[in-house]
Design an enzyme around this catalytic site. Structure first.
Site, PDB file in Angstrom:
ATOM      1  N   LYS A   1       0.844  -1.129  -0.028  1.00  0.00           N
ATOM      2  CA  LYS A   1      -0.015   0.011   0.215  1.00  0.00           C
ATOM      3  C   LYS A   1       0.742   1.293  -0.038  1.00  0.00           C
ATOM      4  O   LYS A   1       1.923   1.372   0.496  1.00  0.00           O
ATOM      5  CB  LYS A   1      -0.808  -0.186   1.377  1.00  0.00           C
ATOM      6  CG  LYS A   1      -2.015   1.223   1.192  1.00  0.00           C
ATOM      7  CD  LYS A   1      -2.848   0.817   2.529  1.00  0.00           C
ATOM      8  CE  LYS A   1      -3.982   2.094   2.608  1.00  0.00           C
ATOM      9  NZ  LYS A   1      -4.620   1.964   3.740  1.00  0.00           N
TER      10      LYS A   1
ATOM     11  N   SER B   1      -9.722   2.043   3.019  1.00  0.00           N
ATOM     12  CA  SER B   1      -8.743   2.664   2.256  1.00  0.00           C
ATOM     13  C   SER B   1      -7.874   1.910   1.272  1.00  0.00           C
ATOM     14  O   SER B   1      -7.286   2.560   0.316  1.00  0.00           O
ATOM     15  CB  SER B   1      -8.016   3.952   2.897  1.00  0.00           C
ATOM     16  OG  SER B   1      -7.050   3.250   3.750  1.00  0.00           O
TER      17      SER B   1
ATOM     18  N   SER C   1     -10.251  -0.548   6.914  1.00  0.00           N
ATOM     19  CA  SER C   1      -9.591  -0.277   5.819  1.00  0.00           C
ATOM     20  C   SER C   1      -8.707  -1.659   4.939  1.00  0.00           C
ATOM     21  O   SER C   1      -8.335  -1.369   3.925  1.00  0.00           O
ATOM     22  CB  SER C   1      -8.373   0.917   5.890  1.00  0.00           C
ATOM     23  OG  SER C   1      -9.027   2.232   6.085  1.00  0.00           O
TER      24      SER C   1
END
Length: 488
Positions: free
Chosen positions: A77, A152, A176
């Protein structure tokens, strides 16, 4: 031929037997990324040259037969620092930021000869539940490209679900990892707070953030947690507890296990078909020998309100460091220092980030601190106490990961309150610092449904045990979106 259908153990056997090389596996992974990227948009940066150099170095010294992850590609990420690879947090503010150090989780992966293949798309500074607030692009759901992937960590979830990579890292502040795992039909774990070092994670809510793994199966998820979990002197919140092998209970039966099903998790706001899926899963656990009983978590209904005060307050403090002075974006229309600060932050942050900074600043301001931030902390304690009471009598908590399946692109991004409520079931786990996993449990209207298992602190082994037992008697994890393709 694609290798995206092979488990990590199968890939390891091929690498050890020299039927494929780390370079060949990396090249095939890069091909899988490129062939699917236009459809899903999982990546901000694909580090092709660096990955191939690393693969060549691994081939030169040879695959370590005792190291399961040797030569295995990993997507990371884009809020997790990677030395020499852009780390943008999906923000204009950091569009050109290249860290000079690796996050501890990334360093741990490198130490096991994993290959960082690229950085995945996300909501800007991890603030969002749809991966639509990214400065760079909108990621699309692997199962239906008109739907959101969740957020997210949307890019990390779709990268695994679409067959671009086998493993990825995300971060979870209020859901997330688990929410996009649910929306894309993969396995995502938020570890106990402190299990994985936050050093090198671009901070959002420091008392809530936790890095965790995505994988297609429970065992592979646990195998990746084995790599990234560690105590770390560079992170003051790092926990001293370290489990030797998170896969140790996988394969054991769950006879006699006591599982709680909170009535609040099946109440108002939960899609009826999601509720049916969870109740069917509860029956499956009972068939496996576990006891499932209804309980109450009475303060969980305050979780969203508490979270958005605490997380936004912490974010307003954490994001003060982004001002255009030392690195990242700087507004070019500033004539003095004040204008550098004001213009850079006004132009560099997106609307959702600015909304949360303002909310947090208000909650911390003189005259409002007691009514908002202090009160939120007190209610957070009540939420923690609710969990403690349940775990005094039960091994795990069962419930849906999300109140609905994936929603349409551009449907909630102009309604922040509705977007916030999508994290209704995941937020309390972060507030209490507990481990939670989302595993595939069914489909509604052709879209995956995630089942959430929550444990007391440091109970990841038990969570994996129960999740793997469910996975072993169902085939939801074996079903793949059309985009996955590959040999089966």
């Amino acid at each position: 031929m694609s290798f995206n259908h092979k488990t990590i153990e199968e890939l390891h056997d091929l690498l050890v037997a020299k039927e494929i090389s780390a370079t060949e596996l990396t090249q095939k992974t890069l091909e899988d990324i490129k062939s699917r990227e236009e459809a899903v948009g999982s990546f901000i940066t694909v580090s092709e040259e660096a990955a191939l150099r690393q693969a060549a170095a691994i081939d030169a010294k040879g695959i370590d037969a005792d190291n399961l992850m040797s030569g295995i590609p990993l997507a990371v990420k884009d809020n997790i620092s990677t030395k020499g690879i852009l780390t943008t947090a999906a923000s204009k503010m950091l569009y050109n930021y290249e860290p000079i150090f690796d996050a501890t989780s990334v360093a741990n992966a490198y130490a096991k000869d994993m290959i960082v293949i690229g950085k995945t798309n996300m909501d800007e500074f991890a603030m969002g539940g749809s991966t639509e607030t990214s400065y760079f692009k909108k990621t699309k759901n692997a199962w239906d490209h008109t739907k959101v992937p969740g957020g997210s960590s949307g890019g990390s979830a779709t990268a695994v679900a679409s067959g671009q990579v086998r493993l990825s890292l995300g971060s979870d502040t209020g859901g997330s990892i688990r929410q996009p795992a649910a929306f894309n039909g993969v396995v995502g774990l938020k570890p106990t707070y402190g299990t994985v070092s936050r050093y090198g994670l671009i901070a959002f809510g420091s008392s809530l953030d936790q890095i965790g793994p995505f994988a297609p199966t429970v065992k592979e998820n646990a195998q990746l947690l084995n790599v990234i979990a560690s105590s770390d002197v560079k992170d003051a919140t790092s926990a001293p507890v370290r489990i030797a092998d998170y896969t140790s209970k996988i394969g054991r039966d769950i006879k006699g296990m006591k599982i709680a099903l909170p009535k609040e998790y099946l109440g108002e706001g939960i899609d009826p078909e999601i509720k049916e899926t969870v109740l069917a899963a509860a029956k499956q656990f009972e068939a496996l020998g576990a006891t499932v009983e209804e309980v109450s978590l009475p303060h969980s209904k305050y979780g969203v309100a508490v979270y958005y005060i605490i997380a936004s307050s912490e974010a307003s403090s954490n994001l003060q460091r982004f001002d255009g002075i030392r690195y990242g974006f700087r507004a070019d229309d500033a004539k003095n220092l004040d204008e550098i600060y004001v213009n850079t932050r006004s132009q560099g942050f997106g609307d959702e980030v600015k909304r949360r900074i303002m909310l947090g600043t208000f909650s911390l301001s003189s005259g409002y601190y007691d009514a908002y931030f202090k009160k939120a902390g007190q209610v957070r304690t009540l939420i923690i106490q609710d969990f403690d009471k349940v775990f005094a009598d039960y091994d795990l908590i069962l419930g849906p990961t999300t109140p609905t399946v994936a929603f349409g692109l551009d449907t909630l991004n102009h309604d922040p309150v509705a977007m916030y409520l999508a994290d209704l079931l995941t937020i309390p786990v972060n507030l209490a610092g507990l481990p939670g996993i989302s595993i595939p449990a069914g489909f509604v209207d052709g879209l995956p449904v995630g089942l959430q298992l929550i444990g007391p602190k440091y109970a990841e082994e038990t969570i994996y045990q129960a999740a793997a037992a469910f996975e072993a008697v169902t085939d939801y994890h074996k079903q793949q979106p059309i985009i996955f393709g590959g040999d089966k």
